[in-house]
Design a protein around this motif. Structure first.
Motif, PDB file in Angstrom:
ATOM      1  N   SER A  14       0.854  -1.193   0.000  1.00 15.31           N
ATOM      2  CA  SER A  14       0.000   0.000   0.000  1.00 15.31           C
ATOM      3  C   SER A  14       0.886   1.238   0.000  1.00 15.31           C
ATOM      4  CB  SER A  14      -0.894   0.014   1.238  1.00 15.31           C
ATOM      5  OG  SER A  14      -0.095   0.218   2.410  1.00 15.31           O
ATOM      6  N   ARG A  15       0.288   2.388  -0.289  1.00 15.86           N
ATOM      7  CA  ARG A  15       1.081   3.611  -0.299  1.00 15.86           C
ATOM      8  C   ARG A  15       1.679   3.872   1.086  1.00 15.86           C
ATOM      9  NH1 ARG A  15      -1.493   8.480  -3.181  1.00 15.86           N
ATOM     10  NH2 ARG A  15      -3.108   8.232  -1.597  1.00 15.86           N
ATOM     11  N   PHE A  16       0.904   3.642   2.128  1.00 12.34           N
ATOM     12  CA  PHE A  16       1.402   3.816   3.502  1.00 12.34           C
ATOM     13  C   PHE A  16       2.599   2.905   3.742  1.00 12.34           C
ATOM     14  CE2 PHE A  16       1.471   2.320   7.918  1.00 12.34           C
ATOM     15  CZ  PHE A  16       1.632   3.524   8.585  1.00 12.34           C
ATOM     16  N   GLN A  17       2.516   1.652   3.318  1.00 11.50           N
ATOM     17  CA  GLN A  17       3.613   0.708   3.520  1.00 11.50           C
ATOM     18  C   GLN A  17       4.861   1.106   2.726  1.00 11.50           C
ATOM     19  OE1 GLN A  17       1.349  -2.755   2.298  1.00 11.50           O
ATOM     20  NE2 GLN A  17       1.294  -3.562   4.402  1.00 11.50           N
ATOM     21  N   THR A  32       8.322  12.622   7.634  1.00  6.91           N
ATOM     22  CA  THR A  32       8.308  12.535   6.174  1.00  6.91           C
ATOM     23  C   THR A  32       6.957  12.032   5.665  1.00  6.91           C
ATOM     24  OG1 THR A  32      10.691  12.103   6.138  1.00  6.91           O
ATOM     25  CG2 THR A  32       9.460  11.535   4.152  1.00  6.91           C
ATOM     26  N   ALA A  33       6.352  11.132   6.404  1.00  6.16           N
ATOM     27  CA  ALA A  33       5.057  10.562   5.988  1.00  6.16           C
ATOM     28  C   ALA A  33       3.988  11.648   5.943  1.00  6.16           C
ATOM     29  CB  ALA A  33       4.639   9.447   6.939  1.00  6.16           C
ATOM     30  N   ASP A  34       3.939  12.480   6.980  1.00  4.62           N
ATOM     31  CA  ASP A  34       2.954  13.566   7.006  1.00  4.62           C
ATOM     32  C   ASP A  34       3.259  14.616   5.946  1.00  4.62           C
ATOM     33  OD1 ASP A  34       1.540  12.426   9.090  1.00  4.62           O
ATOM     34  OD2 ASP A  34       2.752  13.417  10.630  1.00  4.62           O
ATOM     35  N   PHE A  35       4.553  14.858   5.737  1.00  2.90           N
ATOM     36  CA  PHE A  35       4.956  15.845   4.728  1.00  2.90           C
ATOM     37  C   PHE A  35       4.505  15.405   3.336  1.00  2.90           C
ATOM     38  CE2 PHE A  35       8.121  17.584   1.718  1.00  2.90           C
ATOM     39  CZ  PHE A  35       7.897  18.943   1.936  1.00  2.90           C
ATOM     40  N   ASP A  51      -3.387   9.046  -8.553  1.00  3.08           N
ATOM     41  CA  ASP A  51      -2.777   7.799  -8.073  1.00  3.08           C
ATOM     42  C   ASP A  51      -2.578   6.796  -9.194  1.00  3.08           C
ATOM     43  OD1 ASP A  51      -2.934   8.896  -5.559  1.00  3.08           O
ATOM     44  OD2 ASP A  51      -4.633   7.688  -4.895  1.00  3.08           O
ATOM     45  N   ASP A  52      -3.523   6.740 -10.114  1.00  4.71           N
ATOM     46  CA  ASP A  52      -3.491   5.719 -11.167  1.00  4.71           C
ATOM     47  C   ASP A  52      -2.597   6.086 -12.348  1.00  4.71           C
ATOM     48  OD1 ASP A  52      -5.219   4.128  -9.716  1.00  4.71           O
ATOM     49  OD2 ASP A  52      -7.028   4.855 -10.735  1.00  4.71           O
ATOM     50  N   LEU A  53      -2.030   7.290 -12.333  1.00  3.27           N
ATOM     51  CA  LEU A  53      -1.205   7.711 -13.469  1.00  3.27           C
ATOM     52  C   LEU A  53       0.162   7.041 -13.469  1.00  3.27           C
ATOM     53  CD1 LEU A  53      -1.909  11.558 -13.684  1.00  3.27           C
ATOM     54  CD2 LEU A  53      -2.743   9.776 -15.216  1.00  3.27           C
ATOM     55  N   SER A  54       0.647   6.638 -12.294  1.00  3.55           N
ATOM     56  CA  SER A  54       2.014   6.128 -12.242  1.00  3.55           C
ATOM     57  C   SER A  54       2.142   4.984 -11.248  1.00  3.55           C
ATOM     58  CB  SER A  54       2.983   7.264 -11.860  1.00  3.55           C
ATOM     59  OG  SER A  54       4.319   6.821 -11.924  1.00  3.55           O
ATOM     60  N   GLU A  55       3.248   4.290 -11.309  1.00  2.62           N
ATOM     61  CA  GLU A  55       3.550   3.159 -10.437  1.00  2.62           C
ATOM     62  C   GLU A  55       4.257   3.651  -9.173  1.00  2.62           C
ATOM     63  OE1 GLU A  55       4.086  -1.275 -10.029  1.00  2.62           O
ATOM     64  OE2 GLU A  55       2.723   0.082 -11.043  1.00  2.62           O
ATOM     65  N   ASN A  56       4.036   2.956  -8.083  1.00  6.39           N
ATOM     66  CA  ASN A  56       4.737   3.219  -6.818  1.00  6.39           C
ATOM     67  C   ASN A  56       4.597   4.665  -6.357  1.00  6.39           C
ATOM     68  OD1 ASN A  56       5.579   0.557  -6.804  1.00  6.39           O
ATOM     69  ND2 ASN A  56       7.586   1.009  -7.680  1.00  6.39           N
ATOM     70  N   GLN A  57       3.418   5.216  -6.520  1.00 13.93           N
ATOM     71  CA  GLN A  57       3.175   6.621  -6.193  1.00 13.93           C
ATOM     72  C   GLN A  57       3.157   6.834  -4.684  1.00 13.93           C
ATOM     73  OE1 GLN A  57      -0.033   8.028  -5.136  1.00 13.93           O
ATOM     74  NE2 GLN A  57       0.013  10.120  -5.903  1.00 13.93           N
ATOM     75  N   LEU A  58       3.885   7.843  -4.209  1.00 13.21           N
ATOM     76  CA  LEU A  58       3.957   8.164  -2.788  1.00 13.21           C
ATOM     77  C   LEU A  58       3.206   9.441  -2.444  1.00 13.21           C
ATOM     78  CD1 LEU A  58       7.746   7.501  -2.056  1.00 13.21           C
ATOM     79  CD2 LEU A  58       5.838   5.901  -1.853  1.00 13.21           C
ATOM     80  N   SER A  59       3.173  10.393  -3.389  1.00 10.77           N
ATOM     81  CA  SER A  59       2.541  11.678  -3.146  1.00 10.77           C
ATOM     82  C   SER A  59       2.364  12.376  -4.490  1.00 10.77           C
ATOM     83  CB  SER A  59       3.406  12.516  -2.200  1.00 10.77           C
ATOM     84  OG  SER A  59       2.771  13.737  -1.870  1.00 10.77           O
TER      85      SER A  59
END
Length: 437
Positions: A14-17, A32-35, A51-59
């Motif tokens: 998941s993105r959180f993970q 960093t997570a909140d940022f 979110d769906d535009l790219s792989e491994n999206q974090l922000s």
């Protein structure tokens, strides 16, 4: 810095993970997570699109969405939506638009819209047999992609040409099916690649079943099937022109300026060191508009740089001349773009950009991109042969420099007033702030 360890199945987290793994692997601060989260959109539906535009999206990575008004193109006034981190690019485009709006504006003509793709393969059979039977193969190729081309054909597009090319100078036994496409308002990458991959399957089946090749072994070996981002026949020309006397208020100075401008453009066409930076200035405008409209600026650049090298030497893409007291500045460039499908139809701001442009066709967008390139180039060369590039650039860069310091709005405004008529550099700004803290 701590080095991250090898990890399997990262894309399934998941993105959180993913964020937590990054923090732990690189020993980053937990904040960093909140940022990263603060850059996400509050509208969950819109965020899911990003979110769906790219792989491994974090922000989300934000860039300014700007506009340059006053572009007069083929008699129509337009505002150009732009995405760029460099304020001087937007300023240069807006200034060029205003200047040429009072001198007839930008003129544009689409020369062609043909795109290409190739099926690359080795032919280990008799070359003469393949050449002789190619008309038969071509008929079967077209027949077996009919289901793929049907909808495109209804819009006026499809496959316009298939050529068999033998290129032993590249590899022994190497051939291409060189295929031309018309993709209408779509960029057409998926359409082209689907057709080419079907051609590969058809070619193998045809060679296996054709009686003419029964005595020959391993007739065909498919290497790859892929569109080409080199599209010299999907090309547009844009230009501006006016009497030399209208370039400056002083007639004598106007002639001096025109001469130097033409010389600068000529240098870029003959000297590779200048040509690279000259063309980068063109793409300052093209890329900003391409990104705003969801088009692939990397493909555009790759194709245009190849076009700049088509005569064996890398050359500047624009052209300037003086003739009979008339100044003309032009750009002819390949541009393969789309206005339907892809990011253009998905990204929320790309949709807004298209509305700002009046929902253009692919041909119209081609002209606007080329106009943005010529306008950017005009402002850059004009600055180079007059005040120099740094004066205007660093003035515009002042905001970025000030943002690197912890300053109040009042302090930033005071600094802008101070540097209105002074040279701007990081060291000078730093010195000013230390003296006015």
């Amino acid at each position: 810095m701590t080095e991250p360890k090898f990890i399997r199945g990262f894309s399934k987290l998941s993105r959180f993970q993913k964020v937590q793994w990054l923090i732990e692997a690189l020993n980053l601060d937990q904040s960093t997570a909140d940022f990263l989260k603060c850059f996400e959109l509050s509208d969950h539906e819109l965020q899911s699109v990003i979110d769906d535009l790219s792989e491994n999206q974090l922000s989300n990575f934000h860039l300014p969405f700007s506009v340059a008004p006053n572009f007069l193109v083929n008699g129509q006034f337009l505002a150009f939506p732009l995405v760029t981190e460099e304020s001087s690019v937007v300023a240069a485009l807006a200034k060029a638009a205003g200047f040429w709006a009072g001198r007839g504006g930008f003129h544009a003509k689409v020369i062609g819209t043909e795109k290409k793709g190739q099926l690359h393969f080795n032919w280990n059979g008799t070359p003469e047999n393949l050449t002789r039977l190619f008309p038969q193969l071509k008929e079967q190729l077209l027949g077996e992609v009919a289901s793929l081309t049907e909808n495109m054909a209804k819009r006026g597009g499809g496959i316009t040409l298939i050529e068999l090319k033998h290129l032993p100078e590249v590899l022994p036994n190497y051939y291409q099916l060189d295929v031309a496409f018309e993709t209408c308002d779509a960029m057409g990458a998926n359409f082209i690649n689907s057709c080419l991959e079907q051609f590969g399957r058809t070619l193998k089946s045809w060679a296996r079943q054709n009686e003419a090749f029964h005595d020959e072994e391993r007739h065909v070996e498919i290497i790859m099937a892929i569109l080409s981002n080199y599209a010299p026949n999907s090309r547009v020309k844009v230009w501006v022109e006016c009497p030399v006397s209208e370039l400056e208020t002083d007639r004598h100075q106007a002639r001096i300026f025109a001469d130097k401008f033409v010389q600068a453009v000529h240098i870029a066409r003959r000297d590779v060191s200048r040509a690279v930076t000259h063309n980068k200035g063109i793409f300052n405008g093209i890329d900003a508009l391409a990104i705003a409209t969801g088009n692939d600026f990397r493909a555009i650049e790759a194709g245009a740089h190849a076009y700049a090298s088509r005569k064996g030497v890398y050359s500047g893409l624009s052209y300037a001349e003086l003739s009979g007291g008339q100044f003309c500045f032009s750009l002819e460039i390949p541009l393969a773009v789309g206005v339907v499908g892809g990011v253009t139809s998905i990204h929320p701001l790309a949709k807004v950009a298209m509305k700002i442009l009046g929902e253009p066709s692919a041909k119209e967008l081609m002209t606007y991109l080329a106009v943005a390139g010529l306008a950017s180039n005009w402002s850059a060369v004009k600055a180079l042969v007059t005040t120099g590039i740094q004066q205007g650039h660093m003035k515009m860069h002042l905001s970025n420099i000030l943002s690197s310091f912890q300053l109040s709005g009042e302090q930033k405004q005071a600094a802008r007033l101070y540097f209105q008529d002074r040279e701007v550099s990081f060291s000078e700004v730093q010195k000013y702030l230390s003296e006015h803290a």
